[in-house]
Design a protein around this motif. Structure first.
Motif, PDB file in Angstrom:
ATOM      1  N   ASP A 167     -30.171 -40.907  29.390  1.00 51.48           N
ATOM      2  CA  ASP A 167     -30.541 -39.614  29.593  1.00 51.48           C
ATOM      3  C   ASP A 167     -29.570 -38.698  30.480  1.00 51.48           C
ATOM      4  OD1 ASP A 167     -31.137 -40.840  31.847  1.00 51.48           O
ATOM      5  OD2 ASP A 167     -33.374 -41.046  31.318  1.00 51.48           O
ATOM      6  N   GLY A 168     -30.195 -37.572  30.650  1.00 55.23           N
ATOM      7  CA  GLY A 168     -29.453 -36.834  31.769  1.00 55.23           C
ATOM      8  C   GLY A 168     -28.139 -36.182  31.033  1.00 55.23           C
ATOM      9  N   ALA A 169     -28.107 -34.757  30.854  1.00 54.44           N
ATOM     10  CA  ALA A 169     -27.272 -34.097  29.915  1.00 54.44           C
ATOM     11  C   ALA A 169     -25.860 -34.182  30.797  1.00 54.44           C
ATOM     12  CB  ALA A 169     -27.460 -32.840  29.797  1.00 54.44           C
ATOM     13  N   LEU A 170     -24.738 -34.481  30.156  1.00 50.47           N
ATOM     14  CA  LEU A 170     -23.416 -34.479  30.655  1.00 50.47           C
ATOM     15  C   LEU A 170     -22.720 -33.099  30.248  1.00 50.47           C
ATOM     16  CD1 LEU A 170     -22.047 -38.170  30.450  1.00 50.47           C
ATOM     17  CD2 LEU A 170     -23.689 -37.216  32.211  1.00 50.47           C
ATOM     18  N   HIS A 171     -21.980 -32.612  31.404  1.00 54.38           N
ATOM     19  CA  HIS A 171     -21.268 -31.303  30.929  1.00 54.38           C
ATOM     20  C   HIS A 171     -19.802 -31.708  31.667  1.00 54.38           C
ATOM     21  CE1 HIS A 171     -24.673 -28.541  30.670  1.00 54.38           C
ATOM     22  NE2 HIS A 171     -25.161 -29.499  31.001  1.00 54.38           N
ATOM     23  N   LEU A 172     -18.845 -31.531  30.513  1.00 55.70           N
ATOM     24  CA  LEU A 172     -17.563 -31.454  30.795  1.00 55.70           C
ATOM     25  C   LEU A 172     -16.981 -30.171  31.254  1.00 55.70           C
ATOM     26  CD1 LEU A 172     -14.980 -33.444  30.962  1.00 55.70           C
ATOM     27  CD2 LEU A 172     -14.170 -32.632  29.021  1.00 55.70           C
ATOM     28  N   VAL A 173     -16.741 -29.752  32.404  1.00 55.42           N
ATOM     29  CA  VAL A 173     -16.420 -28.584  32.953  1.00 55.42           C
ATOM     30  C   VAL A 173     -15.039 -28.044  33.270  1.00 55.42           C
ATOM     31  CG1 VAL A 173     -16.908 -26.719  34.629  1.00 55.42           C
ATOM     32  CG2 VAL A 173     -18.590 -28.133  33.984  1.00 55.42           C
ATOM     33  N   ILE A 174     -14.271 -27.549  32.317  1.00 51.32           N
ATOM     34  CA  ILE A 174     -12.975 -27.158  32.523  1.00 51.32           C
ATOM     35  C   ILE A 174     -12.553 -25.676  33.223  1.00 51.32           C
ATOM     36  CG2 ILE A 174     -10.666 -27.304  31.066  1.00 51.32           C
ATOM     37  CD1 ILE A 174     -12.156 -28.925  28.888  1.00 51.32           C
ATOM     38  N   GLU A 175     -12.419 -25.755  34.082  1.00 46.82           N
ATOM     39  CA  GLU A 175     -11.629 -24.450  35.013  1.00 46.82           C
ATOM     40  C   GLU A 175     -10.098 -24.464  35.135  1.00 46.82           C
ATOM     41  OE1 GLU A 175     -13.973 -21.885  38.369  1.00 46.82           O
ATOM     42  OE2 GLU A 175     -14.416 -24.047  38.301  1.00 46.82           O
ATOM     43  N   GLN A 176      -9.915 -23.112  34.754  1.00 41.41           N
ATOM     44  CA  GLN A 176      -8.277 -22.950  34.875  1.00 41.41           C
ATOM     45  C   GLN A 176      -8.071 -21.708  35.409  1.00 41.41           C
ATOM     46  OE1 GLN A 176      -5.920 -22.579  30.976  1.00 41.41           O
ATOM     47  NE2 GLN A 176      -5.130 -24.533  31.421  1.00 41.41           N
ATOM     48  N   SER A 177      -6.618 -21.930  35.974  1.00 42.13           N
ATOM     49  CA  SER A 177      -6.133 -20.666  36.977  1.00 42.13           C
ATOM     50  C   SER A 177      -5.599 -20.059  35.831  1.00 42.13           C
ATOM     51  CB  SER A 177      -5.058 -21.122  37.814  1.00 42.13           C
ATOM     52  OG  SER A 177      -4.293 -20.106  38.263  1.00 42.13           O
ATOM     53  N   GLY A 178      -5.711 -18.447  36.307  1.00 41.39           N
ATOM     54  CA  GLY A 178      -5.051 -17.580  35.345  1.00 41.39           C
ATOM     55  C   GLY A 178      -3.911 -17.064  35.612  1.00 41.39           C
ATOM     56  N   LEU A 179      -3.074 -17.872  36.843  1.00 33.37           N
ATOM     57  CA  LEU A 179      -1.947 -17.366  37.192  1.00 33.37           C
ATOM     58  C   LEU A 179      -0.760 -17.600  35.999  1.00 33.37           C
ATOM     59  CD1 LEU A 179      -1.647 -18.423  40.878  1.00 33.37           C
ATOM     60  CD2 LEU A 179      -2.075 -15.939  39.919  1.00 33.37           C
ATOM     61  N   LEU A 180       0.073 -16.686  35.451  1.00 31.56           N
ATOM     62  CA  LEU A 180       0.969 -16.963  34.515  1.00 31.56           C
ATOM     63  C   LEU A 180       2.432 -17.318  35.212  1.00 31.56           C
ATOM     64  CD1 LEU A 180       0.186 -14.005  32.365  1.00 31.56           C
ATOM     65  CD2 LEU A 180      -0.509 -16.440  32.087  1.00 31.56           C
ATOM     66  N   ARG A 181       3.254 -17.852  34.335  1.00 31.12           N
ATOM     67  CA  ARG A 181       4.594 -18.188  34.833  1.00 31.12           C
ATOM     68  C   ARG A 181       4.858 -19.318  35.813  1.00 31.12           C
ATOM     69  NH1 ARG A 181       4.335 -12.809  33.620  1.00 31.12           N
ATOM     70  NH2 ARG A 181       5.296 -12.096  31.712  1.00 31.12           N
ATOM     71  N   VAL A 182       3.881 -19.909  36.110  1.00 27.40           N
ATOM     72  CA  VAL A 182       4.017 -20.987  37.055  1.00 27.40           C
ATOM     73  C   VAL A 182       3.109 -22.318  36.125  1.00 27.40           C
ATOM     74  CG1 VAL A 182       3.858 -19.722  38.967  1.00 27.40           C
ATOM     75  CG2 VAL A 182       1.752 -20.391  37.780  1.00 27.40           C
TER      76      VAL A 182
END
Length: 230
Positions: free
Chosen positions: A138-153
């Motif tokens: 039990d206990g819902a799992l969340h895969l959280v993917i957070e990404q930087s919006g900076l480009l060209r790096v």
């Protein structure tokens, strides 16, 4: 550059305290420092998310010009508007795209849907394997993917498994689970840069995928048990 966040990989663990799922960090300007500090490339990429280091890098041509041409030093030192304009140019046109139309053009709706569908399938598969390996019921799992919006790096992608319930928390992932996440989400069909283009086009930095451990099949649990014994 993937940063799988867990108590064993984060230096400032206090940022992992949470009240609800999913918890935002990168999109709110909260810096999560990886363990190892300056010895890792990941540390320097995280440091680049801070505005001050970027401003220093953007302004570095000015002291270089002063050293190369000392006779220009007085004029350069009295040109704050030029310095401000140069920083604004780098931030607005090099590291980002100011036009909403041009941002949306980075990824068509069809491409975005395909990439996000593939990411969802992989995220749920990762959570299924983690649930089966731990024998969770039990206990819902969340895969959280957070990404930087900076480009060209190089892309910066922060990934965590967050557990929902009466006391939400970040899952303390094992080295094997962290390796599973790092190797399962992206490949040539879906790269970190692909996801960044989609996120910038849709102006969305966070993706969260939920999995209920009760959905793990008996076969998957037996396979995980056999793998653990092996």
């Amino acid at each position: 550059m993937i940063f799988v966040m867990s108590k064993d990989t984060v230096a400032n663990r206090s940022v992992l305290e949470m009240r609800g799922v999913p918890k935002r960090l990168l999109s709110l300007g909260v810096t999560v420092w990886p363990r190892g500090l300056f010895r890792t490339a990941l540390f320097w990429r995280v440091l680049f998310e801070k505005s001050l280091p970027r401003y220093i890098i953007a302004l570095s041509p000015f002291p270089a010009l002063i050293l190369a041409r000392p006779d220009w030093s007085l004029g350069l030192s009295q040109a704050p508007l030029a310095m401000f304009g140069f920083v604004l140019l780098v931030e607005s046109y090099v590291l980002s795209i100011p036009s909403p139309e041009k941002r949306r053009a980075l990824a068509s709706e069809t491409e975005a849907a395909q990439k996000l569908d593939l990411l969802q399938v992989r995220a749920r598969e990762v959570l299924k394997k983690i649930s089966a390996g731990r024998g969770l019921r039990d206990g819902a799992l969340h895969l959280v993917i957070e990404q930087s919006g900076l480009l060209r790096v190089p892309p910066l992608t922060q990934v965590s498994v967050q557990i929902d319930g009466e006391t939400p928390c970040f899952m303390n992932l094992s080295a094997k689970e962290r390796a599973l996440i790092a190797t399962s989400l992206f490949d040539e069909r879906l790269t970190e840069d692909d996801l960044r283009r989609v996120n910038v086009a849709q102006n969305k930095q966070l993706r969260s995928y939920m999995f209920d451990p009760r959905d793990v099949s008996a076969h998957a649990r037996l396979h995980a048990l056999a793998a653990a014994r092996a």
